[in-house]
Design a protein around this motif. Structure first.
Motif, short mmCIF file in Angstrom:
data_model
loop_
_atom_site.label_atom_id
_atom_site.label_comp_id
_atom_site.label_asym_id
_atom_site.label_seq_id
_atom_site.Cartn_x
_atom_site.Cartn_y
_atom_site.Cartn_z
N ARG A 186 0.48 -1.02 0.25
CA ARG A 186 -0.11 -0.10 0.02
C ARG A 186 0.78 1.20 -0.25
O ARG A 186 0.65 2.64 -0.69
CB ARG A 186 -1.08 -0.10 1.27
CG ARG A 186 -1.84 1.29 1.38
CD ARG A 186 -2.61 1.69 0.90
NE ARG A 186 -3.64 2.39 0.81
CZ ARG A 186 -3.40 3.93 0.25
NH1 ARG A 186 -2.35 4.20 -0.32
NH2 ARG A 186 -4.35 5.15 0.84
N VAL A 218 -0.90 9.73 9.14
CA VAL A 218 -2.50 9.46 8.98
C VAL A 218 -2.82 7.65 8.33
O VAL A 218 -3.30 7.20 8.54
CB VAL A 218 -3.24 10.80 8.35
CG1 VAL A 218 -4.50 10.02 8.59
CG2 VAL A 218 -2.60 11.77 9.75
N ASP A 219 -2.37 8.04 6.83
CA ASP A 219 -2.37 7.41 6.09
C ASP A 219 -1.63 5.93 5.98
O ASP A 219 -2.78 4.74 6.17
CB ASP A 219 -2.06 7.65 4.97
CG ASP A 219 -1.87 6.81 3.24
OD1 ASP A 219 -3.55 6.43 3.35
OD2 ASP A 219 -1.19 6.46 3.21
N TRP A 251 -1.42 4.69 9.05
CA TRP A 251 -2.58 4.50 10.78
C TRP A 251 -3.43 4.15 9.84
O TRP A 251 -4.28 2.40 10.71
CB TRP A 251 -2.49 5.47 11.44
CG TRP A 251 -3.81 5.14 12.63
CD1 TRP A 251 -3.10 5.20 14.02
CD2 TRP A 251 -5.21 5.42 12.57
NE1 TRP A 251 -4.33 4.88 14.05
CE2 TRP A 251 -5.47 5.16 13.75
CE3 TRP A 251 -6.33 5.28 12.18
CZ2 TRP A 251 -7.02 4.76 14.49
CZ3 TRP A 251 -6.84 5.54 12.43
CH2 TRP A 251 -7.82 4.82 13.73
N ASP A 252 -4.33 4.50 9.13
CA ASP A 252 -5.20 4.09 7.96
C ASP A 252 -5.89 2.46 7.61
O ASP A 252 -5.42 1.19 8.22
CB ASP A 252 -6.02 5.01 7.09
CG ASP A 252 -6.54 6.38 7.78
OD1 ASP A 252 -7.07 6.22 8.76
OD2 ASP A 252 -7.02 7.24 7.13
N SER A 253 -4.23 2.69 7.10
CA SER A 253 -3.75 1.35 6.35
C SER A 253 -4.20 0.47 7.57
O SER A 253 -4.34 -0.71 7.67
CB SER A 253 -3.20 1.35 5.92
OG SER A 253 -2.92 2.45 4.93
N GLN A 305 -4.81 -0.03 10.98
CA GLN A 305 -6.02 -0.29 11.08
C GLN A 305 -6.77 -1.78 10.27
O GLN A 305 -7.14 -2.20 10.92
CB GLN A 305 -6.21 0.93 11.61
CG GLN A 305 -8.13 0.46 12.18
CD GLN A 305 -9.20 1.47 12.28
OE1 GLN A 305 -8.74 2.84 11.93
NE2 GLN A 305 -9.63 1.64 13.28
N SER A 306 -6.66 -1.03 9.21
CA SER A 306 -7.51 -1.79 7.86
C SER A 306 -6.64 -2.80 7.88
O SER A 306 -8.24 -4.25 8.02
CB SER A 306 -7.86 -0.67 6.93
OG SER A 306 -8.09 -2.25 5.86
N ASN A 320 -7.78 -5.03 11.42
CA ASN A 320 -9.26 -5.75 11.12
C ASN A 320 -9.23 -6.41 10.05
O ASN A 320 -10.39 -8.13 10.27
CB ASN A 320 -10.12 -4.60 10.88
CG ASN A 320 -10.33 -3.80 11.69
OD1 ASN A 320 -9.78 -4.25 12.78
ND2 ASN A 320 -10.54 -2.28 12.08
#
Length: 149
Positions: free
Chosen positions: A93, A114-115, A117-119, A121-122, A125
């Motif tokens: 990614r 931030v990007d 962190w989003d990756s 977390q995703s 999950n």
């Protein structure tokens, strides 16, 4: 393959290293990428997280280390596989071309964080969801292991 080899032998020989380096850098904007890779404590944190996650999910299903002697290697192996899934996903990614790296200015590090962190977390999950969706099949696997022992 032999035709390629013969063709190369018949030519002038390989280009000098400086020429090759120049050719590669001429394509750098599209061919050179920097891949984000998490190392060290971050990798250990992921593995520990997934070990606890798997143990919790198995406990909900009545499985424990005392009941299933081969459960510990199973948990550790799957925790590493889920961690690898996250780490590979982050690497895929977050690939940056040379031009992107060269033009970063201002506050891109914060946007990148931030990007990332989003990756993270995703991907965590997704890995957990995948394990939970396959957890029902785990009981059948453990039953087979017990019946073979």
């Amino acid at each position: 393959m032999a035709a390629v080899w013969d063709e190369q032998k018949g030519g002038e020989g390989p280009a000098p290293a400086a020429t090759l380096a120049s050719q590669i850098l001429a394509r750098a904007d599209r061919d050179v990428t920097f891949v984000m890779r998490l190392v060290g404590e971050s990798q250990s944190s992921l593995v520990r997280h997934f070990i606890m996650f798997i143990e919790t999910e198995l406990a909900k299903r009545g499985m424990s280390y005392s009941v299933h002697p081969l459960l510990r290697p199973f948990v550790e192996t799957h925790a590493r596989e889920l961690s690898d899934f996250v780490l590979q996903g982050i690497g895929l990614r977050h690939q940056f071309g040379l031009q992107t790296i060269e033009t970063m200015a201002g506050d891109p590090a914060r946007l990148l964080r931030v990007d990332l962190w989003d990756s993270l977390q995703s991907h965590v999950n997704d890995a957990q969801q995948h394990f939970v969706s396959d957890a029902r099949g785990l009981q059948r696997i453990l039953d087979q292991i017990e019946s073979s022992a």
